[in-house]
Design a protein around this motif. Sequence first.
Motif, PDB file in Angstrom:
ATOM      1  N   THR A 161       0.833  -1.199   0.000  1.00 56.97           N
ATOM      2  CA  THR A 161       0.000   0.000   0.000  1.00 56.97           C
ATOM      3  C   THR A 161       0.870   1.252   0.000  1.00 56.97           C
ATOM      4  OG1 THR A 161      -1.809  -1.139   1.145  1.00 56.97           O
ATOM      5  CG2 THR A 161      -1.776   1.270   1.257  1.00 56.97           C
ATOM      6  N   ASP A 162       1.893   1.244   0.861  1.00 56.13           N
ATOM      7  CA  ASP A 162       2.792   2.401   0.951  1.00 56.13           C
ATOM      8  C   ASP A 162       3.513   2.655  -0.378  1.00 56.13           C
ATOM      9  OD1 ASP A 162       2.022   2.643   3.579  1.00 56.13           O
ATOM     10  OD2 ASP A 162       3.865   1.763   4.406  1.00 56.13           O
ATOM     11  N   ARG A 163       3.837   1.578  -1.090  1.00 58.17           N
ATOM     12  CA  ARG A 163       4.521   1.699  -2.391  1.00 58.17           C
ATOM     13  C   ARG A 163       3.551   2.048  -3.528  1.00 58.17           C
ATOM     14  NH1 ARG A 163       9.395  -1.028  -3.503  1.00 58.17           N
ATOM     15  NH2 ARG A 163       8.947  -0.397  -5.641  1.00 58.17           N
ATOM     16  N   LYS A 164       2.262   2.101  -3.179  1.00 63.80           N
ATOM     17  CA  LYS A 164       1.214   2.438  -4.142  1.00 63.80           C
ATOM     18  C   LYS A 164       1.110   1.431  -5.282  1.00 63.80           C
ATOM     19  CE  LYS A 164       1.065   7.408  -3.175  1.00 63.80           C
ATOM     20  NZ  LYS A 164       1.614   7.239  -1.817  1.00 63.80           N
ATOM     21  N   PHE A 165       1.266   0.154  -4.957  1.00 67.16           N
ATOM     22  CA  PHE A 165       0.974  -0.905  -5.920  1.00 67.16           C
ATOM     23  C   PHE A 165      -0.552  -1.035  -6.002  1.00 67.16           C
ATOM     24  CE2 PHE A 165       5.222  -2.697  -4.497  1.00 67.16           C
ATOM     25  CZ  PHE A 165       5.884  -2.261  -5.632  1.00 67.16           C
ATOM     26  N   ALA A 166      -1.129  -0.613  -7.107  1.00 68.52           N
ATOM     27  CA  ALA A 166      -2.593  -0.531  -7.216  1.00 68.52           C
ATOM     28  C   ALA A 166      -3.245  -1.881  -7.455  1.00 68.52           C
ATOM     29  CB  ALA A 166      -2.971   0.434  -8.334  1.00 68.52           C
ATOM     30  N   ARG A 167      -2.530  -2.802  -8.116  1.00 69.61           N
ATOM     31  CA  ARG A 167      -3.100  -4.110  -8.473  1.00 69.61           C
ATOM     32  C   ARG A 167      -2.114  -5.202  -8.067  1.00 69.61           C
ATOM     33  NH1 ARG A 167      -6.561  -4.569 -12.716  1.00 69.61           N
ATOM     34  NH2 ARG A 167      -5.220  -6.108 -13.752  1.00 69.61           N
ATOM     35  N   VAL A 168      -2.598  -6.153  -7.269  1.00 65.50           N
ATOM     36  CA  VAL A 168      -1.724  -7.210  -6.748  1.00 65.50           C
ATOM     37  C   VAL A 168      -2.373  -8.574  -6.954  1.00 65.50           C
ATOM     38  CG1 VAL A 168      -0.641  -8.179  -4.680  1.00 65.50           C
ATOM     39  CG2 VAL A 168      -0.621  -5.717  -5.040  1.00 65.50           C
ATOM     40  N   ALA A 169      -1.560  -9.553  -7.348  1.00 66.95           N
ATOM     41  CA  ALA A 169      -1.988 -10.950  -7.422  1.00 66.95           C
ATOM     42  C   ALA A 169      -1.399 -11.706  -6.230  1.00 66.95           C
ATOM     43  CB  ALA A 169      -1.527 -11.582  -8.731  1.00 66.95           C
ATOM     44  N   LEU A 170      -2.152 -12.670  -5.701  1.00 68.62           N
ATOM     45  CA  LEU A 170      -1.754 -13.439  -4.525  1.00 68.62           C
ATOM     46  C   LEU A 170      -1.708 -14.922  -4.855  1.00 68.62           C
ATOM     47  CD1 LEU A 170      -4.172 -11.807  -1.876  1.00 68.62           C
ATOM     48  CD2 LEU A 170      -1.933 -10.982  -2.638  1.00 68.62           C
ATOM     49  N   ILE A 171      -0.777 -15.640  -4.216  1.00 66.28           N
ATOM     50  CA  ILE A 171      -0.708 -17.088  -4.395  1.00 66.28           C
ATOM     51  C   ILE A 171      -0.181 -17.742  -3.128  1.00 66.28           C
ATOM     52  CG2 ILE A 171       1.577 -16.888  -5.510  1.00 66.28           C
ATOM     53  CD1 ILE A 171       0.840 -19.432  -7.122  1.00 66.28           C
ATOM     54  N   ALA A 172      -0.820 -18.863  -2.740  1.00 64.26           N
ATOM     55  CA  ALA A 172      -0.422 -19.606  -1.537  1.00 64.26           C
ATOM     56  C   ALA A 172      -0.958 -21.028  -1.645  1.00 64.26           C
ATOM     57  CB  ALA A 172      -0.984 -18.947  -0.276  1.00 64.26           C
ATOM     58  N   PRO A 173      -0.373 -21.983  -0.899  1.00 60.40           N
ATOM     59  CA  PRO A 173      -0.943 -23.333  -0.853  1.00 60.40           C
ATOM     60  C   PRO A 173      -2.239 -23.340  -0.047  1.00 60.40           C
ATOM     61  CG  PRO A 173       0.955 -23.177   0.605  1.00 60.40           C
ATOM     62  CD  PRO A 173       0.878 -21.882  -0.143  1.00 60.40           C
ATOM     63  N   ASN A 174      -3.117 -24.241  -0.411  1.00 59.73           N
ATOM     64  CA  ASN A 174      -4.445 -24.305   0.218  1.00 59.73           C
ATOM     65  C   ASN A 174      -4.389 -25.124   1.506  1.00 59.73           C
ATOM     66  OD1 ASN A 174      -7.144 -24.005   0.655  1.00 59.73           O
ATOM     67  ND2 ASN A 174      -7.792 -25.463  -0.916  1.00 59.73           N
ATOM     68  N   TYR A 175      -3.872 -24.506   2.562  1.00 58.64           N
ATOM     69  CA  TYR A 175      -3.872 -25.105   3.908  1.00 58.64           C
ATOM     70  C   TYR A 175      -3.974 -23.946   4.890  1.00 58.64           C
ATOM     71  CZ  TYR A 175       0.961 -23.924   5.307  1.00 58.64           C
ATOM     72  OH  TYR A 175       2.107 -23.265   5.689  1.00 58.64           O
ATOM     73  N   PRO A 176      -4.200 -24.207   6.201  1.00 60.12           N
ATOM     74  CA  PRO A 176      -4.479 -23.094   7.122  1.00 60.12           C
ATOM     75  C   PRO A 176      -3.456 -21.976   7.091  1.00 60.12           C
ATOM     76  CG  PRO A 176      -4.996 -25.161   8.197  1.00 60.12           C
ATOM     77  CD  PRO A 176      -4.366 -25.520   6.877  1.00 60.12           C
ATOM     78  N   GLY A 177      -2.159 -22.323   7.114  1.00 54.48           N
ATOM     79  CA  GLY A 177      -1.136 -21.287   7.103  1.00 54.48           C
ATOM     80  C   GLY A 177      -1.179 -20.431   5.848  1.00 54.48           C
ATOM     81  N   GLY A 178      -1.450 -21.059   4.707  1.00 54.44           N
ATOM     82  CA  GLY A 178      -1.525 -20.324   3.448  1.00 54.44           C
ATOM     83  C   GLY A 178      -2.719 -19.393   3.395  1.00 54.44           C
ATOM     84  N   ARG A 179      -3.885 -19.905   3.797  1.00 59.34           N
ATOM     85  CA  ARG A 179      -5.097 -19.081   3.769  1.00 59.34           C
ATOM     86  C   ARG A 179      -4.985 -17.911   4.746  1.00 59.34           C
ATOM     87  NH1 ARG A 179      -7.174 -24.349   3.510  1.00 59.34           N
ATOM     88  NH2 ARG A 179      -7.693 -24.343   5.731  1.00 59.34           N
ATOM     89  N   GLU A 180      -4.442 -18.170   5.935  1.00 58.70           N
ATOM     90  CA  GLU A 180      -4.304 -17.097   6.921  1.00 58.70           C
ATOM     91  C   GLU A 180      -3.289 -16.046   6.465  1.00 58.70           C
ATOM     92  OE1 GLU A 180      -5.532 -19.815  10.805  1.00 58.70           O
ATOM     93  OE2 GLU A 180      -3.560 -18.873  10.747  1.00 58.70           O
ATOM     94  N   SER A 181      -2.261 -16.474   5.755  1.00 55.62           N
ATOM     95  CA  SER A 181      -1.259 -15.535   5.272  1.00 55.62           C
ATOM     96  C   SER A 181      -1.856 -14.570   4.250  1.00 55.62           C
ATOM     97  CB  SER A 181      -0.073 -16.280   4.670  1.00 55.62           C
ATOM     98  OG  SER A 181       0.628 -16.974   5.670  1.00 55.62           O
ATOM     99  N   LEU A 182      -2.629 -15.089   3.318  1.00 54.26           N
ATOM    100  CA  LEU A 182      -3.251 -14.193   2.342  1.00 54.26           C
ATOM    101  C   LEU A 182      -4.283 -13.290   3.005  1.00 54.26           C
ATOM    102  CD1 LEU A 182      -3.598 -16.226  -0.970  1.00 54.26           C
ATOM    103  CD2 LEU A 182      -1.618 -15.071   0.040  1.00 54.26           C
ATOM    104  N   ALA A 183      -4.975 -13.810   4.020  1.00 56.30           N
ATOM    105  CA  ALA A 183      -5.920 -12.969   4.775  1.00 56.30           C
ATOM    106  C   ALA A 183      -5.184 -11.823   5.453  1.00 56.30           C
ATOM    107  CB  ALA A 183      -6.663 -13.815   5.806  1.00 56.30           C
TER     108      ALA A 183
END
Length: 395
Positions: A161-183
Amino acid sequence: MPRPTLHRLALAATLGGALLAASAAQAADAIKIGFLTTLSGPGAVIGNEVRDGFNLGIRNSGDKLGGLPVQMEIIDDQQKPESGLQAVDRFIKRDKVDLVTGVVFSNVLLPLLPGILASDTIYLSPNTGPSDYAGAKCNRNFFAVAWHNEDIPQAVGKYATDRKFARVALIAPNYPGGRESLAGFKRQYKGEIVEELYTKMGQLDYAPELATMRAAKPDAVFFFLPGGMGVNFIKQFGASGLSKQVALLAPGFSGDEDTIGAIGEPIVGLYNASQWASDLPNAANQKFVADFRKAYGRAPTLYASQAYDTAMLIDSAVRAVGGKVEDKDALRKALRKADFASVRGPFRFNTNQFPIHNLYMRVVEKDAQGKFANKLVGTIMTDHADPFVGECAMK
């Protein structure tokens, strides 16, 4: 039953996984620790760091913890909950340990915690910090020494946000740690999420995901891909040519010294957040980094730093209770005080026994000697507390 990687130890903690000295000391004369971590398969590199960091902490405490000899058995969970359940049952029922620690992955830890906590055994987490146990399931026997699963991704989200990246894509493995990290990332990021991709745990080929990202045309990509997953992703991201157009952002796990060594040039320029950096200028950290290099012949990672903090926390608490580890209430109270010098700098426990600490940004650079290493960029969040503490009824 998974085969123990180390026999019972008493006076000396090993460096590099060597067998530890046996002891005839009785329980009242020693602290008993059950150490369960991942020492085989794709996650072994992380478990090795956790083991080595913890063992260095014991060594730097005089080959004891709080003045007590250490009795410890290290067991490989093979990154499988069923293996972990067998080991925990052994620790609690046969060994009657005072503490359990060491687990790396949240999908291994979560099935184990109900049994550990119900037995009134203290668990100190040197790595994962699941949301459930920060909030409604907070428990007097659970201490998250490293971080909440959202902490570091939140710092990356704020940085984006501080760097003003307006559009971001996210990727993580589908397990609790991955889902919580993207959250966690999304909690602090104020721009547009153009893709949110979930992979299989252990996935190593990212051609389809990279094609999706190319089509989405983000300003930056944030990934949470532990161990070898992250190594392959960074290599393939660079080979795809996306690195020339898109900023790559990561948690510190994927920009750490082990990953830098495995990747080399393609990782230069990776911005990665952490609660720790090897060049933090506090005395405890400078000693830890120098001692780790001397003991193991390599630079420490944040995993090792977290495990080292865990050992030093135990040392401070056992010392505070005069070695009377059988007094669980007094030991828990001493642990909550966190009266030790953390390698990360300021550290204290919140009311849910999760950390309040600073979060930093690092960047991978090539130094004057041509070596690749992280450099501290600055502090992103100060005295950060997880967002679930209000749901914890523990006082």
